[in-house]
Motif scaffolding. Structure first.
Motif, PDB file in Angstrom:
ATOM      1  N   ARG A 131      47.436  31.290  35.052  1.00 48.38           N
ATOM      2  CA  ARG A 131      48.143  32.556  34.881  1.00 48.38           C
ATOM      3  C   ARG A 131      49.627  32.378  35.208  1.00 48.38           C
ATOM      4  O   ARG A 131      50.017  31.426  35.880  1.00 48.38           O
ATOM      5  N   GLU A 181      52.237  36.730  38.414  1.00 47.92           N
ATOM      6  CA  GLU A 181      50.901  37.299  38.630  1.00 47.92           C
ATOM      7  C   GLU A 181      50.204  36.615  39.794  1.00 47.92           C
ATOM      8  O   GLU A 181      49.626  37.258  40.673  1.00 47.92           O
ATOM      9  N   GLN A 182      50.270  35.280  39.756  1.00 45.82           N
ATOM     10  CA  GLN A 182      49.632  34.522  40.835  1.00 45.82           C
ATOM     11  C   GLN A 182      50.244  34.870  42.174  1.00 45.82           C
ATOM     12  O   GLN A 182      49.549  35.012  43.179  1.00 45.82           O
ATOM     13  N   ASP A 190      49.141  38.255  43.410  1.00 47.93           N
ATOM     14  CA  ASP A 190      47.747  38.120  43.806  1.00 47.93           C
ATOM     15  C   ASP A 190      47.644  37.480  45.182  1.00 47.93           C
ATOM     16  O   ASP A 190      46.904  37.955  46.049  1.00 47.93           O
TER      17      ASP A 190
END
Lengths: 511, 467
Positions: B215, B219-220, B223
């Motif tokens: 990804r 985003e990572q 997260d």
């Protein structure tokens, strides 16, 4: 009561008179240090299980006992002479030559005491005459002689570098030159002036500084500066003088210079293949004349490996201190000078770096980008940036309030000019002290990371790497782990002592 | 809540930019209502007044007078510095200065008039005034959080701690970004390292998909940050261990070792530092400071091996490998880990004590006839404590890092050695979480030290109180 105060006064008076002669203090130091080393070696020689003494080590410890006794006796003698007659007799001064001879056994303390004793002022009277040049040249001579002593252990090897004898010969010539320089500066150099005839000495000593002898470099610069600004007092020379009053910090600088000189000269006098090539006939041998510190599991000479390891430690130490000084120093200067928003942003960003323990950050960086020396330097540097930035910021803040900054601004100087020309040079003293201590701790971190398998590549002879192999044979061959450790302690201790001395010398309160 | 108390704090908070921001967010409905009402009532009045005043001044020839005056000044200045006295640049500068000065002048003119004080009723005092209205006060209950926020602000200590906590939050956020970015852009490929050199591309792809490594960066990162805050760290790459469980098993071990070595180090270092500062230049002083410097210079792991060599291999007194159930195995790791700390604490104690001993108020205390122990313990040590506490706080972080090396020597399964073991892959969740949680602990300790300052130093206490 009256008697008591009289006694106290006498005690203080005697102390003051003795302190006027640096020879007395350095003789005491020589006696104490030699005795300490002797006892330590005896302690190591004694086997607690069998109660027997290791003959070789006992012999070495006796080599340190003799100068201890000699220095003690001479110290008693000059104490009597100073207190009774206020001067040191020529016959006592000549004993200094005997002490210098012990410098050959790598006993620096005795060497320093000997040289100081010989030069206890004109005709042995009050000791104001000793010039910086004399001290610098005899330290340079001691460095070069010690390099010869250590290098000459190669004679016992079955084969050695083809350049070995040239190297030793060159070093001998250089040592002789330093001794001459010491003699000449005793004659021609005074507190603030130097005879013009010293100029060739300065030039030659600058040339010999190629051997890594920092003392020679300083000697050359000091003489040239003094000839140029004859009769004026120059601040950094005064600082150097204050630095020389502190014996321990000078010995720290001596060790650093010696290691530097040894690593430079090892190009000529040591054979790199002995340190890296496998030799299966000589695996895991104990200490002997051929292999002074024994050999490791691949038959490589640990002594030679340690000598080559000094190079890496110094390079990594200096590089990973220089880099954060430049980066952190600039950030700190900008934060301190501009204040408010710039200050907040920079310092909060650096707080992030500060929150992660240095070693852990280094582990993460190295694990991400691979194990090699460049990454190691980078990893250690990044962790050190906040420390230098904070130091720089604090001293910039204190300098910024001075009138000369305001004057510079009134003259129309731009901000970057003010920072680079006025603020940074005036707030550099604390950074220099931190840097000296920082090189030591960088060397320490390097060996710790190498020990974890995260520092220098494993095939390169680095102290942590040597120790790592040594730790596998701790039970049968502890010497493999002991000697590289002692080398690390020595270099870090030297930098720490030097840094402490430098801080005292730069402290305006102690002037 | 008493309304005077509320108003006073509201006024204070509104003048600080960050507090204003959070205040508006937490009490948004109230502020929105007040703002609408305020605009309807006052808006326009002030700017109308100002325009009027400017016109009046311009008519009176004030503007051109100002311009000639400033032109003369600027010309003299520029000719002194050998710069141009005409041209576009000069004109622009002139115009700028004139505009500034004219604005000031207008403001002065306006503030003199009677309409001014009325129109300048600031928004916040208007807002505070609304609380006198019973209906508004009753409605304001919907913003309970704002009241809590005001309460936090009202107590100086709580406010200080709150501010530090917010800052800590940002530091942790920064640490996460830093460590994540380093690991993200690393050329090492965990998939290749785990699956082996001969893994087919499909396998690598599948691995990356399972662990979300394919990804995009942001985003990572988001997260990761969410996971760190919610303690939901997922599984490790190797062996599918539960990361949180693994870390929580190892943290107590490291903290036990660190805590005991901290305690021993401080218990030895501070008395020794005090003693050598009292007996400066004595034999004890010299010898102890030599040992302190030696302690700073000894590599942790080497000291560990030397202790093992002497006390485990040669004399069999202590066990070389750490065992949770046997406290004697804790002795050597504690000594190794505590050496550096005790050395720096002892040196700091000595130097800061010496600094205080030389100060005038100690001479006064002595002249008053106080006993030596009382002077040393109460007056000297009390005043010398700040740098000592600082060093202990700073060194604690170093100890947590240094623990990695010590744990390797004594085979302790602590957090440091765990990170070191897992970084070769690199097992990103473990390395990341381990580092970030260590940073959290370091920050908490620093926060604790910061609060301790307030109790040790009345100057800092009064600084915290006055805001």
């Amino acid at each position: 009561m009256k008697n008591d105060s009289k006694k106290l006064y006498e005690q203080r008076e005697n102390k003051r008179r003795l302190n006027a002669f640096p020879a007395y203090n350095s003789l005491n130091l020589a006696a104490g240090a030699s005795l300490g080393i002797c006892l330590f070696l005896l302690f190591c020689a004694f086997d607690f299980k069998t109660g027997a003494l290791n003959t070789a080590l006992t012999g070495v410890s006796m080599v340190y006992l003799a100068p201890a006794v000699l220095a003690f006796l001479v110290a008693l003698r000059i104490k009597r002479e100073i207190l009774l007659r206020g001067k040191v007799e020529n016959s006592t001064r000549r004993m200094g030559f005997a002490l210098i001879l012990f410098a050959l056994s790598f006993n620096v303390f005795c060497g320093v005491a000997g040289f100081t004793l010989i030069n206890s002022g004109e005709g042995g009277r009050v000791d104001k005459a000793r010039s910086v040049e004399y001290t610098l040249s005899f330290y340079a001579a001691l460095v070069s002689i010690s390099t010869i002593v250590i290098s000459s252990f190669n004679v016992f090897k079955p084969y050695f570098s083809g350049w070995f004898f040239y190297g030793i010969g060159l070093l001998l010539l250089i040592s002789a030159f330093y001794l001459t320089a010491a003699f000449l500066s005793n004659k021609w150099a005074r507190d603030k002036t130097v005879d013009k005839r010293m100029l060739p000495v300065a030039v030659i000593s600058l040339l010999t500084a190629v051997t890594g002898n920092l003392f020679a470099l300083f000697l050359g610069i000091v003489i040239i500066t003094k000839i140029r600004y004859s009769g004026k007092s120059i601040e950094w020379i005064d600082i150097t003088k204050r630095l020389f009053r502190n014996n321990m910090s000078m010995i720290g600088m001596f060790v650093v210079t010696f290691l530097l000189s040894l690593s430079v000269c090892s190009v000529l006098t040591f054979d790199y293949s002995v340190a890296t090539d496998n030799n299966y006939q000589a695996m895991l041998l104990g200490p002997s004349l051929m292999f002074p510190f024994g050999t490791d599991e691949f038959g490589r000479c640990v002594f030679t490996r340690i000598v080559f390891g000094a190079r890496i430690s110094l390079i990594v130490g200096v590089a990973s201190t220089a880099l954060p000084i430049v980066l952190g120093g600039l950030l700190g200067a900008v934060a301190g000078h501009y204040g408010s928003k710039a200050d907040n942003v920079i310092m909060r960003a650096l707080d992030v770096l500060y929150a992660v323990p240095g070693i852990l950050l280094a582990i993460v960086i190295i694990s991400a980008f691979g194990t090699n020396t460049m990454n190691l330097i980078l990893a250690l540097s990044i962790g050190a940036i906040p420390m230098y930035a904070r130091t720089m910021r604090a001293s910039v803040l204190s300098v910024s309030n001075n009138e000369f900054i305001e004057a510079a601004r009134a003259c129309g100087a731009k901000n970057y000019q003010i920072i680079l020309k006025h603020i940074v040079p005036n707030s550099f003293a604390p950074i220099i002290v931190r840097a000296t201590l920082g090189i030591g701790s960088a060397a320490l971190s390097t060996s710790s990371l190498s020990f974890l398998g995260l520092g220098v590549e494993p095939h390169i002879p680095e102290w942590g790497n040597i120790l790592k192999t040594g730790s596998k044979y701790l039970e049968q061959h502890p010497n493999l782990a002991i000697f590289p450790g002692v080398a690390i302690v020595l270099i870090v201790l030297a930098f720490n002592y030097f840094g402490d001395g430098l801080r005292d010398a730069l402290d305006p309160k102690l002037k | 809540m008493e309304s005077g108390f509320l108003k006073k704090n509201l006024l204070k908070m509104y003048s600080l930019a960050l507090y204003r921001f959070f205040l508006v967010i937490l009490g948004f409905p109230l502020f929105a209502f007040a703002f609408v009402k305020y605009t309807l009532q006052y808006k326009g009045k002030f700017s109308r007044n100002k325009d009027e005043a400017a016109r009046r001044l311009r008519d009176a020839g004030e503007y051109s007078r100002l311009e000639t005056e400033i032109r003369g000044q600027l010309e003299r200045k520029n000719s002194f510095f050998n710069k141009a006295v005409s041209g576009d640049k000069f004109d622009a500068e002139l115009k700028k200065i004139v505009k500034e000065r004219f604005d000031e002048l207008t403001d002065l003119e306006v503030s003199g008039s009677a309409a001014y004080s009325e129109s300048r009723t600031s928004f916040i005092s208007f807002f505070c005034g609304l609380f006198d209205n019973k209906v508004f006060l009753a409605c304001s209950v919907i913003c309970v959080l704002m009241y809590v926020f005001v309460l936090v602000f009202a107590n100086p200590y709580v406010k200080h701690i709150f501010e530090r906590l917010v800052m800590m939050f940002f530091v942790i956020f920064g640490v996460t970004i830093l460590v994540f970015t380093i690991l993200h852009f690393s050329p090492m490929d965990p998939a290749k390292n785990i699956l082996g050199m001969y893994a087919v591309p499909e396998q690598v792809e599948e691995f990356n998909r399972v662990y979300g490594l394919d990804r995009p960066y942001h985003e990572q990162l988001l997260d990761t940050f969410k996971n760190i805050l919610t303690f939901n760290l997922g599984k490790s790459f190797v062996g599918s261990e539960d990361v949180l469980g693994a870390i929580m098993r190892r943290f107590p071990v490291t903290l036990t070792v660190t805590f005991w070595s901290l305690l021993i180090a401080v218990a030895i270092a501070i008395p020794a530092g005090i003693f050598s500062s009292i007996k400066q230049y004595s034999v004890f002083d010299y010898v102890f400071m030599l040992f302190a410097l030696l302690g700073l210079s000894i590599p942790n792991f080497w000291l560990g091996y030397m202790l093992v060599l002497n006390f485990s291999i040669n004399s069999h007194w202590l066990n070389a490998v750490y065992d949770v159930n046997n406290w004697t195995t804790l002795i050597m790791p504690c000594i190794v880990l505590g050496t550096g700390l005790s050395a720096s604490v002892a040196r700091m104690t000595r130097s800061s004590m010496l600094e205080v001993i030389k100060s005038d108020y100690i001479v006064t205390a002595r002249a008053k006839g106080l006993s030596q122990p009382k002077i040393i313990l109460r007056h000297v040590l009390g005043n010398a404590m700040i740098p000592i506490v600082t060093v202990v706080g700073l060194q604690f972080g170093g100890m947590l890092g240094g623990a990695a090396v010590t744990e390797k020597v004594f085979n302790i399964s602590g957090i440091g050695s765990y990170i070191v073991d897992k970084q070769f892959i690199p097992d990103i969740p473990i390395v990341l979480a381990g580092t970030v949680y260590v940073a959290v602990i370091v920050s908490v300790v620093n926060l604790f030290v910061d609060i301790l300052y307030a109790f040790l130093d009345p100057r800092i206490k009064s600084k915290i109180k006055s805001y």
